[in-house]
Write a protein that holds these residues in place. Structure first.
Motif, PDB file in Angstrom:
ATOM      1  N   ASP A   1       0.847  -1.193   0.000  1.00  0.00           N
ATOM      2  CA  ASP A   1       0.000   0.000   0.000  1.00  0.00           C
ATOM      3  C   ASP A   1       0.883   1.243   0.000  1.00  0.00           C
ATOM      4  OD1 ASP A   1      -2.300   1.487  -0.039  1.00  0.00           O
ATOM      5  OD2 ASP A   1      -2.753   1.240   2.091  1.00  0.00           O
ATOM      6  N   GLU A   2       0.324   2.363  -0.441  1.00  0.00           N
ATOM      7  CA  GLU A   2       1.060   3.627  -0.527  1.00  0.00           C
ATOM      8  C   GLU A   2       2.328   3.457  -1.374  1.00  0.00           C
ATOM      9  OE1 GLU A   2      -0.344   6.243   0.503  1.00  0.00           O
ATOM     10  OE2 GLU A   2      -1.736   5.619   2.081  1.00  0.00           O
ATOM     11  N   GLY A   3       2.181   2.758  -2.494  1.00  0.00           N
ATOM     12  CA  GLY A   3       3.337   2.464  -3.343  1.00  0.00           C
ATOM     13  C   GLY A   3       4.025   3.694  -3.893  1.00  0.00           C
ATOM     14  N   GLN A   4       3.300   4.826  -3.976  1.00  0.00           N
ATOM     15  CA  GLN A   4       3.918   6.046  -4.512  1.00  0.00           C
ATOM     16  C   GLN A   4       5.002   6.589  -3.581  1.00  0.00           C
ATOM     17  OE1 GLN A   4       0.724   6.007  -3.376  1.00  0.00           O
ATOM     18  NE2 GLN A   4       0.886   7.328  -1.586  1.00  0.00           N
ATOM     19  N   ASP A   5       5.051   6.105  -2.342  1.00  0.00           N
ATOM     20  CA  ASP A   5       6.060   6.562  -1.386  1.00  0.00           C
ATOM     21  C   ASP A   5       7.332   5.711  -1.435  1.00  0.00           C
ATOM     22  OD1 ASP A   5       4.272   8.490  -0.535  1.00  0.00           O
ATOM     23  OD2 ASP A   5       3.544   7.306   1.161  1.00  0.00           O
TER      24      ASP A   5
ATOM     25  N   TRP B   1      13.547   0.110  -2.136  1.00  0.00           N
ATOM     26  CA  TRP B   1      12.537  -0.453  -1.230  1.00  0.00           C
ATOM     27  C   TRP B   1      11.671  -1.475  -1.964  1.00  0.00           C
ATOM     28  CZ3 TRP B   1      10.311   4.645   1.328  1.00  0.00           C
ATOM     29  CH2 TRP B   1      11.343   5.276   2.037  1.00  0.00           C
ATOM     30  N   LYS B   2      11.283  -1.147  -3.201  1.00  0.00           N
ATOM     31  CA  LYS B   2      10.454  -2.073  -3.986  1.00  0.00           C
ATOM     32  C   LYS B   2      11.167  -3.408  -4.139  1.00  0.00           C
ATOM     33  CE  LYS B   2      11.012  -2.515  -8.193  1.00  0.00           C
ATOM     34  NZ  LYS B   2      11.222  -2.349  -9.647  1.00  0.00           N
ATOM     35  N   ASP B   3      12.446  -3.372  -4.526  1.00  0.00           N
ATOM     36  CA  ASP B   3      13.195  -4.607  -4.736  1.00  0.00           C
ATOM     37  C   ASP B   3      13.298  -5.419  -3.445  1.00  0.00           C
ATOM     38  OD1 ASP B   3      13.537  -3.866  -7.364  1.00  0.00           O
ATOM     39  OD2 ASP B   3      15.535  -3.015  -7.042  1.00  0.00           O
TER      40      ASP B   3
ATOM     41  N   HIS C   1       6.356 -17.738  -8.201  1.00  0.00           N
ATOM     42  CA  HIS C   1       4.969 -17.917  -8.637  1.00  0.00           C
ATOM     43  C   HIS C   1       3.976 -17.333  -7.625  1.00  0.00           C
ATOM     44  CE1 HIS C   1       6.729 -20.492 -11.654  1.00  0.00           C
ATOM     45  NE2 HIS C   1       7.193 -21.309 -10.720  1.00  0.00           N
ATOM     46  N   GLY C   2       4.477 -16.521  -6.698  1.00  0.00           N
ATOM     47  CA  GLY C   2       3.575 -15.829  -5.787  1.00  0.00           C
ATOM     48  C   GLY C   2       2.867 -14.680  -6.497  1.00  0.00           C
ATOM     49  N   ARG C   3       1.932 -14.050  -5.797  1.00  0.00           N
ATOM     50  CA  ARG C   3       1.136 -12.980  -6.397  1.00  0.00           C
ATOM     51  C   ARG C   3       1.326 -11.697  -5.587  1.00  0.00           C
ATOM     52  NH1 ARG C   3      -5.191 -13.951  -7.467  1.00  0.00           N
ATOM     53  NH2 ARG C   3      -5.132 -14.229  -5.187  1.00  0.00           N
ATOM     54  N   ALA C   4       1.502 -10.584  -6.293  1.00  0.00           N
ATOM     55  CA  ALA C   4       1.712  -9.298  -5.616  1.00  0.00           C
ATOM     56  C   ALA C   4       0.717  -8.265  -6.135  1.00  0.00           C
ATOM     57  CB  ALA C   4       3.139  -8.806  -5.840  1.00  0.00           C
ATOM     58  N   TRP C   5       0.305  -7.393  -5.223  1.00  0.00           N
ATOM     59  CA  TRP C   5      -0.564  -6.260  -5.541  1.00  0.00           C
ATOM     60  C   TRP C   5       0.175  -4.990  -5.139  1.00  0.00           C
ATOM     61  CZ3 TRP C   5      -5.595  -7.357  -7.399  1.00  0.00           C
ATOM     62  CH2 TRP C   5      -5.993  -8.704  -7.292  1.00  0.00           C
ATOM     63  N   TRP C   6       0.214  -4.038  -6.065  1.00  0.00           N
ATOM     64  CA  TRP C   6       0.915  -2.779  -5.791  1.00  0.00           C
ATOM     65  C   TRP C   6      -0.107  -1.646  -5.882  1.00  0.00           C
ATOM     66  CZ3 TRP C   6       6.126  -2.275  -4.604  1.00  0.00           C
ATOM     67  CH2 TRP C   6       6.612  -0.973  -4.511  1.00  0.00           C
ATOM     68  N   LEU C   7      -0.451  -1.054  -4.730  1.00  0.00           N
ATOM     69  CA  LEU C   7      -1.471  -0.014  -4.675  1.00  0.00           C
ATOM     70  C   LEU C   7      -0.799   1.347  -4.527  1.00  0.00           C
ATOM     71  CD1 LEU C   7      -3.899  -1.757  -2.156  1.00  0.00           C
ATOM     72  CD2 LEU C   7      -3.787  -2.022  -4.640  1.00  0.00           C
TER      73      LEU C   7
ATOM     74  N   GLN D   1      -1.242  11.372  -4.198  1.00  0.00           N
ATOM     75  CA  GLN D   1      -0.806  11.379  -2.801  1.00  0.00           C
ATOM     76  C   GLN D   1       0.718  11.303  -2.679  1.00  0.00           C
ATOM     77  OE1 GLN D   1      -3.124   9.291   0.190  1.00  0.00           O
ATOM     78  NE2 GLN D   1      -4.595   8.660  -1.355  1.00  0.00           N
ATOM     79  N   ASN D   2       1.411  11.622  -3.749  1.00  0.00           N
ATOM     80  CA  ASN D   2       2.875  11.590  -3.742  1.00  0.00           C
ATOM     81  C   ASN D   2       3.422  12.887  -3.134  1.00  0.00           C
ATOM     82  OD1 ASN D   2       5.583  11.152  -4.196  1.00  0.00           O
ATOM     83  ND2 ASN D   2       5.453  11.253  -6.431  1.00  0.00           N
ATOM     84  N   VAL D   3       3.302  13.019  -1.806  1.00  0.00           N
ATOM     85  CA  VAL D   3       3.722  14.246  -1.139  1.00  0.00           C
ATOM     86  C   VAL D   3       5.237  14.328  -0.974  1.00  0.00           C
ATOM     87  CG1 VAL D   3       1.539  14.538   0.077  1.00  0.00           C
ATOM     88  CG2 VAL D   3       3.371  13.218   1.146  1.00  0.00           C
ATOM     89  N   TYR D   4       5.948  13.205  -1.168  1.00  0.00           N
ATOM     90  CA  TYR D   4       7.405  13.223  -1.063  1.00  0.00           C
ATOM     91  C   TYR D   4       8.074  13.496  -2.408  1.00  0.00           C
ATOM     92  CZ  TYR D   4       6.477  11.104   3.480  1.00  0.00           C
ATOM     93  OH  TYR D   4       6.012  10.861   4.739  1.00  0.00           O
ATOM     94  N   ASP D   5       7.261  13.665  -3.453  1.00  0.00           N
ATOM     95  CA  ASP D   5       7.760  14.033  -4.781  1.00  0.00           C
ATOM     96  C   ASP D   5       8.757  13.006  -5.314  1.00  0.00           C
ATOM     97  OD1 ASP D   5       7.459  15.746  -6.894  1.00  0.00           O
ATOM     98  OD2 ASP D   5       9.116  17.054  -6.305  1.00  0.00           O
ATOM     99  N   ARG D   6       8.449  11.701  -5.129  1.00  0.00           N
ATOM    100  CA  ARG D   6       9.339  10.644  -5.583  1.00  0.00           C
ATOM    101  C   ARG D   6       8.922  10.157  -6.967  1.00  0.00           C
ATOM    102  NH1 ARG D   6       9.352   8.024   0.322  1.00  0.00           N
ATOM    103  NH2 ARG D   6      11.214   9.061   1.106  1.00  0.00           N
ATOM    104  N   PRO D   7       9.889   9.769  -7.803  1.00  0.00           N
ATOM    105  CA  PRO D   7       9.541   9.227  -9.121  1.00  0.00           C
ATOM    106  C   PRO D   7       8.855   7.875  -8.962  1.00  0.00           C
ATOM    107  CG  PRO D   7      11.885   8.963  -8.702  1.00  0.00           C
ATOM    108  CD  PRO D   7      11.353   9.805  -7.575  1.00  0.00           C
ATOM    109  N   PRO D   8       7.946   7.521  -9.877  1.00  0.00           N
ATOM    110  CA  PRO D   8       7.267   6.225  -9.763  1.00  0.00           C
ATOM    111  C   PRO D   8       8.245   5.067  -9.942  1.00  0.00           C
ATOM    112  CG  PRO D   8       6.777   7.262 -11.865  1.00  0.00           C
ATOM    113  CD  PRO D   8       7.508   8.285 -11.052  1.00  0.00           C
ATOM    114  N   VAL D   9       8.020   3.987  -9.217  1.00  0.00           N
ATOM    115  CA  VAL D   9       8.864   2.805  -9.370  1.00  0.00           C
ATOM    116  C   VAL D   9       8.474   2.098 -10.659  1.00  0.00           C
ATOM    117  CG1 VAL D   9       9.118   2.552  -6.884  1.00  0.00           C
ATOM    118  CG2 VAL D   9       7.312   1.305  -8.074  1.00  0.00           C
ATOM    119  N   SER D  10       9.398   1.350 -11.222  1.00  0.00           N
ATOM    120  CA  SER D  10       9.137   0.628 -12.468  1.00  0.00           C
ATOM    121  C   SER D  10       8.561  -0.749 -12.164  1.00  0.00           C
ATOM    122  CB  SER D  10      10.428   0.491 -13.278  1.00  0.00           C
ATOM    123  OG  SER D  10      11.405  -0.213 -12.540  1.00  0.00           O
ATOM    124  N   LEU D  11       7.456  -1.068 -12.830  1.00  0.00           N
ATOM    125  CA  LEU D  11       6.810  -2.371 -12.672  1.00  0.00           C
ATOM    126  C   LEU D  11       6.500  -2.915 -14.069  1.00  0.00           C
ATOM    127  CD1 LEU D  11       4.345  -1.411  -9.788  1.00  0.00           C
ATOM    128  CD2 LEU D  11       6.417  -2.807  -9.553  1.00  0.00           C
ATOM    129  N   PRO D  12       7.535  -3.230 -14.840  1.00  0.00           N
ATOM    130  CA  PRO D  12       7.326  -3.667 -16.234  1.00  0.00           C
ATOM    131  C   PRO D  12       6.575  -4.986 -16.308  1.00  0.00           C
ATOM    132  CG  PRO D  12       9.613  -4.003 -15.569  1.00  0.00           C
ATOM    133  CD  PRO D  12       8.967  -3.221 -14.472  1.00  0.00           C
TER     134      PRO D  12
END
Length: 233
Positions: free
Chosen positions: A10-14, A19-21, A30-36, A41-52
């Motif tokens: 949750d709060e993936g924009q932060d 951290w993502k890695d 073969h697990g399942r992930a959800w990225w919300l 709400q990107n108040v820290y002005d961070r670039p989006p993480v890559s989820l190709p």
């Protein structure tokens, strides 16, 4: 090492790439992930993480805040124009109080608390959310505003990692710490900025959408003029 079959972030924009890695390494093969995440709400002005290669689902409905708040945000923030109100509540009448200086900030914030109480909200149903962070807020030194004792983060954590708060009736917290939370009545105070730029707009969006029933804004004179110009245009 990997230990989970399913992972929800949750709060993936932060998050940063590092951290993502680190988090995704906890997922079993073969697990399942959800990225919300919510770019508004990107108040820290961070670039989006890559989820190709990830499947992307978008939801443009806000179920937390009353229609009045979303209507005001749609006029203030161009990127919020596509956000629809899912709440059935309307008629909450967003109030805007203006302050001239630091002393008047305290006066108008106390006035906002009184207005919230007069509207029928109990003290434990209210939250003071400051536009500035805890280290720079002019309200941080106060343990009470008039007759209202404040419940503030002490800067410390207990042995279980839970934040320790002072004794008080009305919670006061910064927009950064209160993000992800909500209260029936939110007093979004100490709103002051030079330019209504993208970062300011995101902070306004986060702070204003913390309210589930009633919102009162306490805004500096210069910022109030900028908001009025945007609303009227």
């Amino acid at each position: 090492h990997a230990s989970f079959d399913e992972l929800i972030v949750d709060e993936g924009q932060d998050f940063t790439e590092a951290w993502k890695d680190a988090v995704l390494r906890l997922l079993r093969p073969h697990g399942r992930a959800w990225w919300l995440e919510d770019p508004l709400q990107n108040v820290y002005d961070r670039p989006p993480v890559s989820l190709p290669g990830w499947v992307v689902l978008r939801s443009d409905t806000n179920y937390r805040s009353p229609q009045d708040i979303l209507g005001l945000l749609n006029r203030l923030i161009p990127d919020a124009a596509s956000i629809h109100a899912g709440s059935p509540l309307h008629g909450s009448d967003v109030e805007i109080l203006t302050y001239a200086d630091s002393a008047d900030l305290v006066t108008q914030t106390k006035r906002a608390i009184t207005a919230g109480l007069s509207a029928g909200f109990r003290r434990e149903m209210m939250a003071l959310v400051t536009f500035r962070g805890r280290e720079h807020s002019l309200l941080t030194p106060y343990d009470r505003l008039g007759a209202y004792p404040l419940k503030a983060f002490s800067g410390h954590y207990d042995l279980l990692g839970n934040p320790v708060f002072s004794d008080g009736d009305i919670l006061i917290d910064s927009i950064y710490r209160f993000k992800g939370q909500a209260a029936p009545c939110v007093i979004f105070t100490e709103i002051d900025f030079e330019t209504l730029d993208d970062k300011v707009q995101r902070k306004l969006f986060v702070g204003m959408t913390r309210a589930t029933m009633k919102l009162i804004l306490v805004v500096s004179e210069r910022s109030e003029q900028a908001l009025r110009q945007r609303i009227e245009n």
